[in-house]
Design a protein around this motif. Structure first.
Motif, PDB file in Angstrom:
ATOM      1  N   GLU A   1       0.826  -1.207   0.000  1.00 38.43           N
ATOM      2  CA  GLU A   1       0.000   0.000   0.000  1.00 38.43           C
ATOM      3  C   GLU A   1       0.862   1.259   0.000  1.00 38.43           C
ATOM      4  O   GLU A   1       0.520   2.267  -0.641  1.00 38.43           O
ATOM      5  CB  GLU A   1      -0.924  -0.015   1.217  1.00 38.43           C
ATOM      6  N   VAL A   2       1.984   1.182   0.708  1.00 39.92           N
ATOM      7  CA  VAL A   2       2.889   2.331   0.721  1.00 39.92           C
ATOM      8  C   VAL A   2       3.396   2.619  -0.695  1.00 39.92           C
ATOM      9  O   VAL A   2       3.401   3.760  -1.168  1.00 39.92           O
ATOM     10  CB  VAL A   2       4.061   2.087   1.687  1.00 39.92           C
ATOM     11  N   TYR A   3       3.815   1.569  -1.389  1.00 42.31           N
ATOM     12  CA  TYR A   3       4.310   1.768  -2.744  1.00 42.31           C
ATOM     13  C   TYR A   3       3.197   2.206  -3.691  1.00 42.31           C
ATOM     14  O   TYR A   3       3.432   2.982  -4.639  1.00 42.31           O
ATOM     15  CB  TYR A   3       4.988   0.497  -3.264  1.00 42.31           C
ATOM     16  N   ARG A   4       2.011   1.727  -3.473  1.00 38.11           N
ATOM     17  CA  ARG A   4       0.906   2.129  -4.335  1.00 38.11           C
ATOM     18  C   ARG A   4       0.652   3.629  -4.239  1.00 38.11           C
ATOM     19  O   ARG A   4       0.530   4.328  -5.248  1.00 38.11           O
ATOM     20  CB  ARG A   4      -0.357   1.355  -3.959  1.00 38.11           C
TER      21      ARG A   4
ATOM     22  N   VAL B   1       9.523   9.140   3.279  1.00 35.69           N
ATOM     23  CA  VAL B   1       8.410   8.220   3.571  1.00 35.69           C
ATOM     24  C   VAL B   1       8.944   6.823   3.850  1.00 35.69           C
ATOM     25  O   VAL B   1       8.535   6.156   4.822  1.00 35.69           O
ATOM     26  CB  VAL B   1       7.409   8.214   2.399  1.00 35.69           C
ATOM     27  N   LEU B   2       9.857   6.349   3.012  1.00 37.54           N
ATOM     28  CA  LEU B   2      10.384   4.991   3.186  1.00 37.54           C
ATOM     29  C   LEU B   2      11.281   4.901   4.416  1.00 37.54           C
ATOM     30  O   LEU B   2      11.334   3.846   5.068  1.00 37.54           O
ATOM     31  CB  LEU B   2      11.158   4.582   1.931  1.00 37.54           C
TER      32      LEU B   2
ATOM     33  N   LEU C   1      11.225   1.805  -8.668  1.00 39.25           N
ATOM     34  CA  LEU C   1      10.596   3.117  -8.551  1.00 39.25           C
ATOM     35  C   LEU C   1      11.555   4.218  -8.979  1.00 39.25           C
ATOM     36  O   LEU C   1      11.173   5.154  -9.709  1.00 39.25           O
ATOM     37  CB  LEU C   1      10.143   3.343  -7.104  1.00 39.25           C
ATOM     38  N   GLU C   2      12.786   4.109  -8.579  1.00 40.92           N
ATOM     39  CA  GLU C   2      13.781   5.120  -8.915  1.00 40.92           C
ATOM     40  C   GLU C   2      14.021   5.193 -10.419  1.00 40.92           C
ATOM     41  O   GLU C   2      14.047   6.277 -11.015  1.00 40.92           O
ATOM     42  CB  GLU C   2      15.087   4.806  -8.173  1.00 40.92           C
TER      43      GLU C   2
END
Length: 1099
Positions: A748-751, A782-783, A863-864
């Motif tokens: 969910e965090v990545y979403r 955040v991460l 993501l990067e």
């Protein structure tokens, strides 16, 4: 090349012919030469129109040579087609090309009239030959009939002229005529109300008089008949080649007829004028015809009976009177020099002559005759006075007063245009201009005046017809106008005297009067070249040339007001660019404001339209303007940038958040600015481009949009952090599935992070690396928060390890000599904190957390890369121009985008691995490992007992932890196992005693433990395990030394450590001391008691 050689040869033949004729006529070969009327010397005779055959025949026969007859003989053979001397009677062959004449007409021709000229029409010498057979025998053809012949009268001629006028008007109606009123010369109007038709007819009379000075008025009946037929054919639009061939062969007579047709003079008027001039020449014996006071002479020689009605005569007489008044009173080249007495007398006479036309015939004629006689006494002596360096009687000054003369000359110059196609010059333009030179003395025309007037006439005709050929001729004439230093002194003084003043304007010179309208017209056109040259940009270059030439000529005029004119051509081009660009911008803005803007903001649409405008500029107009201004494109682009910036500024100042309007306008404005900068860069060098950029008042779209994006990004990241904290609090750390062994919160965090990145790049506004780095920092933060939250409640590894027991010595001790030594450790009791008092997480929970963190760090690279790829794509579309932007990109590396989160996640993973391994060894296996191993002796409780529970724990770890992390967690378990083993053999407490012989058993147990983790190659790499157990093996080796050796080494180690070294056995003093504390002999106990005062064991 062949045509040029042929023309040069023809000119040479003509020159040689004139030289030979001049030699024959000047020598003794001719008995007597009779000059034509109106001529004095051979210089007044056009020798090209003298028949050589006639001259040679007179020389052979020794007869008198009448040059008028020689001229007539030269023209007679060209009137009718050549006849063949053989064949049936009446057959003849045309010398013209029948193919170029077209097919024969299908209808019967009109009856061929026989020309009969009234006695008063023209002076006619006796005919030399009989009437040509063409009038009695026509060409045998079914299409032609000749049933009757009738006499051609003056009325028939007028009918021809009327028909021709209708034909001409029909041709003119086909052409779109433009308004040329803006090009009217700055000359005052005539006080007499003389019209353009009056000027045209008077100009033709002057031309006839000047031609008459060379015998051009002697026309035979055959010539007149042929001319009328040719003009009639011309009117009907028949073959131009036939007419031009016949006329070119006629010479001066033919050109005069061409001029008559071109100037639209009725033939009846032509006949009257010719007859009147010839009669006047007879009355003024010894004077050249071009030195006569022509209007006055015509008034004296032409009577009312020669007109069809009295009204026509009155109109004609009134014109002549107006001309006299304008030429002698209002615009005289030579003033009367008195107090207006003769001027008033002249005006009274003119009024009485005009009044005579309305009196009874007898009274009116008498009054007219008396007034004309009185006028001759006043006007002729005055007109023949010397002026401009001539002698009295050389020229009659009646039509050379400025500005009357240039208006007459203008009408003559208009004859160079084709009467059927006003957009083209007639084929005889060169001959016509040469003929007009004969009027220069009468009209007071100089070379500068001629080229100026001719250029103005051509340019006006171009404006009317829009023909490029006419424009090219106008430019050619403008270039021929001499500059001030190229004019002679006399001409310069003459031009300086030509001044005129129009009411409401300043006094103007001749050049200013004619060139200023051209300059104003070109300035008006070029001041909005986007409008006037958008459809036909090719003519823009020619109009620019006209503007620059006229500007250069006007700048030489001393009266030119300099502040009205830019100093250089470059400044003038800048004015054109500025004016036209502003006009184009206003039109574009007006169009945009009227468009339905439901889908797009007006400012965005305006930016797109201006971008199209600049593209058209660079492709169409700038190649022309850049020839005179190397940075014309820079001027245009900079001005468009400034004009749009003025309208954009209020919108920028009012933008507070990322609205739909902002997202629509900002990209369009940035795109326009980047296009402007690209144009400047393409024109200027890189260094100069930077200078121009600094002069631009940049929109700072990227800065403004960056602020709005950062504001939005801060809000988004704040919401993400709040969501992450709630997700961590609600997380139960259960794996999603057997295949996905991580927790659902990280997904969910990545979403939500990816959604934020998608929204970031979906914002189509200009962004810099500041916004990108803020996105990276926000996601990185955040991460980091997520990783730190995972291990926040996790106890430290030291909290899981039981307290180290107090060091004691073996109770059976033997006395040894003690020596004083400072204690190496504190013998006080440590705090007794047990693991049961600490909240310890289950192994499965720790494994899921470990898998979750691995999921986070493994997807971080994806993501990067995704963010960088989209950013690169975005920047490539925007194509930033300025170097500073690119320099910023070099300061932000792709490798350290998520450096903080990587470190935080890796640290959290290391912490969980160490925590899990320590928990297993010191908590889960505490009893069999830490409490019972090697109790009471080594041989009683070996490591073999631990293998089974340790294998169960290891199996549980491998089942839950993802494969990439297995080596990591197993390595941590190995390290924890070795730490536990060291704890047992060094800090095992008073219940554990070791002897030198136990070292072999301990070595065997270490090998068992090592092989367990290597697992026959399926476990950890052997090298990794060997490195880990090396330190433990060294400690076990120390257990194998005798007590004496250990004591000696401990004594030396105490001194060596103070100097930063180690003992001979390679161990530190604390390790040696702990080994001695667990040595089961009296020597070690006695040493510890004396040296360190360690209490004895209670066991």
């Amino acid at each position: 090349m062949e045509e040029e050689n042929a023309l040069e040869l023809l000119q040479r033949f003509r020159r040689d012919r004139r030289v030979l004729l001049d030699f024959i006529l000047s020598g003794s070969l001719i008995k007597k030469v009779v000059m034509p009327p109106g001529t004095v010397t051979l210089d007044d005779v056009d020798l090209d129109q003298v028949s050589v055959d006639y001259v040679l025949n007179c020389a052979i026969k020794s007869t008198v040579l009448e040059l008028s007859e020689a001229i007539r003989d030269f023209h007679d053979p060209t009137v009718f087609p050549q006849m063949s001397g053989t064949g049936p009677v009446g057959e003849f062959y045309l010398i013209t090309d029948p193919e170029s004449s077209g097919s024969p007409p299908k209808r019967a021709p009109p009856p061929v009239p026989i020309l009969t000229v009234p006695p008063s029409a023209v002076f006619i010498s006796p005919p030399i030959a009989e009437t040509s057979p063409i009038f009695s025998n026509v060409l045998r053809s079914e299409s032609f009939e000749c049933n009757q012949e009738k006499e051609l009268t003056v009325n028939d001629i007028d009918d021809f002229e009327d028909d021709g006028a209708s034909v001409i008007e029909s041709f003119r109606a086909r052409r779109t005529v433009n308004d040329a009123s803006d090009l009217a010369v700055n000359l005052p109007s005539f006080s007499t109300g003389i019209t353009d038709d009056d000027l045209r007819e008077t100009a033709y009379e002057i031309l006839l008089a000047c031609a008459g000075a060379t015998g051009g008025l002697f026309v035979s009946p055959k010539e007149k008949k042929r001319e009328k037929k040719s003009s009639f054919i011309r009117m009907l639009g028949r073959s131009r080649s036939v007419v031009s061939q016949s006329q070119s062969a006629i010479g001066l007579v033919g050109f005069l007829e061409t001029m008559r047709v071109q100037m639209e003079i009725p033939e009846s008027m032509d006949i009257r004028t010719r007859q009147g001039l010839l009669n006047a020449h007879v009355r003024n014996v010894g004077k050249r015809m071009d030195t006569l006071l022509i209007p006055l002479e015509l008034l004296c020689c032409v009577s009312c009976t020669e007109f069809s009605d009295k009204k026509a005569f009155i109109r004609w007489q009134k014109r002549q009177l107006k001309v006299l008044e304008e030429g002698l009173v209002h615009h005289p080249a030579v003033g009367f020099g008195e107090s207006g007495r003769k001027t008033n007398e002249l005006r009274i006479l003119l009024a009485k002559i005009e009044e005579s036309g309305f009196l009874p015939s007898s009274t009116g004629e008498l009054q007219r005759t008396e007034c004309l006689r009185s006028m001759r006494e006043i006007a002729i002596p005055h007109a023949e006075r010397a002026a401009r360096g001539d002698l009295t009687g050389q020229i009659c000054h009646w039509a050379d007063g400025y500005h009357f003369n240039v208006r007459l000359y203008e009408k003559l110059l208009l004859s160079v245009f084709d009467i059927l196609d006003e957009g083209k010059l007639t084929e005889e333009v060169g001959e016509i201009l040469e003929l007009l030179k004969s009027t220069w003395r009468v009209l007071g025309i100089t070379e500068t005046i001629h080229y100026t007037c001719y250029a103005w006439v051509l340019f006006c005709q171009y404006v009317i017809t829009s023909e490029q050929g006419i424009l090219l001729h106008a430019i050619e004439q403008l270039k021929k106008i001499p500059l001030m230093e190229q004019r002679g002194q006399q001409e310069s003084l003459y031009l300086k005297s030509l001044r005129s003043k129009v009411e409401g304007e300043q006094d103007m010179s001749f050049l200013q009067s004619f060139l200023t309208p051209i300059q104003r017209w070109t300035d008006k056109q070029l001041g909005d070249y986007h409008l006037h040259f958008s459809e036909r940009p090719t003519k823009m270059e020619k109009i620019v040339a006209v503007a620059m030439i006229t500007r250069r000529l006007l700048l030489e005029e001393p009266e030119t007001i300099m502040h009205y004119f830019p100093i250089s051509d470059r400044d003038q081009i800048e004015l054109y660019i500025s004016s036209s660009t502003k006009c184009a911008f206003s039109r574009t803005l007006h169009v945009v404001e009227r468009v339905d803007m439901s889908d797009e903001h007006p400012l965005a649409l305006l930016a797109e339209e201006l971008k199209k405008l600049l593209k058209k500029d660079s492709a169409t107009f700038m190649p022309v303007l850049s020839q005179r201004h190397s940075q014309a494109a820079v001027v245009s682009a900079s001005l468009v940038h400034k004009l749009y910036g003025n309208i954009l500024k209020p919108f920028l100042d009012g933008a507070e958040h990322l609205s739909e309007e902002v997202i629509s306008v900002f990209p369009a404005a940035e795109s326009l600015e980047q296009f402007v900068m690209a144009l400047i860069t393409s024109v200027c060098q890189e260094e100069n481009a930077e200078i121009m950029f600094n002069k631009l008042n940049l929109y700072q779209i990227e800065t403004k949009s960056g602020t709005l994006v950062l504001r939005w990004l801060s809000s988004q990241l704040g919401r993400i952090l709040g969501w992450v904290e709630r997700a961590i609090q609600q997380e139960h750390w259960d794996p999603i599935s057997l295949q996905q062994r991580h927790a659902g919160s990280i997904v969910e965090v990545y979403r939500i992070v990816e959604e934020t990145a998608d929204q970031f790049f979906a914002i189509n506004v200009p962004m810099g690396f500041t916004e990108l780095s803020s996105l990276f920092r926000g996601i990185d933060n955040v991460l980091q928060v997520y990783a730190n939250s995972v291990v926040t409640d996790l106890a430290s590894k030291e909290d899981l390890i039981p307290p180290v027991p107090i060091l004691t010595r073996y109770r059976k001790e033997s006395g040894i000599k003690a020596f004083v030594k400072k204690e190496l450790f504190d013998t006080s009791m440590p705090d007794e904190t047990t693991p049961n008092e600490i909240s310890v997480r289950a192994t499965t929970t720790l494994c899921v957390q470990l898998n979750t963190l691995y999921y986070a760090i493994s997807h971080l690279n994806i993501l990067e890369d995704s963010i960088w790829d989209r950013w690169t794509s975005k920047r490539s579309r925007e194509k930033p121009i300025r170097k500073s932007i690119d320099e910023k990109s070099n300061s932000f590396s792709q490798k350290d985008s998520f450096d903080g989160s990587r470190k935080a996640i890796n640290a959290a993973m290391d912490h969980i691995c160490e925590y899990t391994a320590t928990k297993i060894i010191f908590c889960d296996l505490r009893v069999p490992f830490i409490n019972n191993l090697y109790k009471p002796t080594v041989s009683r409780y070996r490591v073999d007992v631990l293998m089974e529970p340790l294998d169960m724990e290891l199996g549980q770890l491998c089942d839950i932890v993802v494969e990439p992390l297995r080596d990591h967690i197993v390595t941590s378990l190995l390290q924890a196992s070795l730490d536990g083993l060291l704890r047992v053999i060094l800090d095992g407490g008073s219940s554990r005693v070791f002897l030198p012989g136990d070292a072999k058993l301990l070595e065997e147990d270490l090998e068992v433990l090592k092989e367990f983790f290597i697992s026959g190659g399926d476990g950890l790499p052997r090298g990794v395990v060997e490195n880990q157990v090396a330190h433990v093996r060294h400690v076990i080796m120390l257990h194998g030394y005798e007590t004496r050796e250990l004591i000696e080494d401990l004594k030396s180690a105490s001194g060596m450590e103070m100097r930063g070294g180690k003992s001979k056995l390679g161990a530190d003093s604390k390790t040696l001391l702990r080994i001695l504390c667990h040595r089961g002999d009296s020597e070690a106990s006695q040493f510890l008691k004396k040296q360190f005062r360690i209490p004895k064991s209670s066991t």
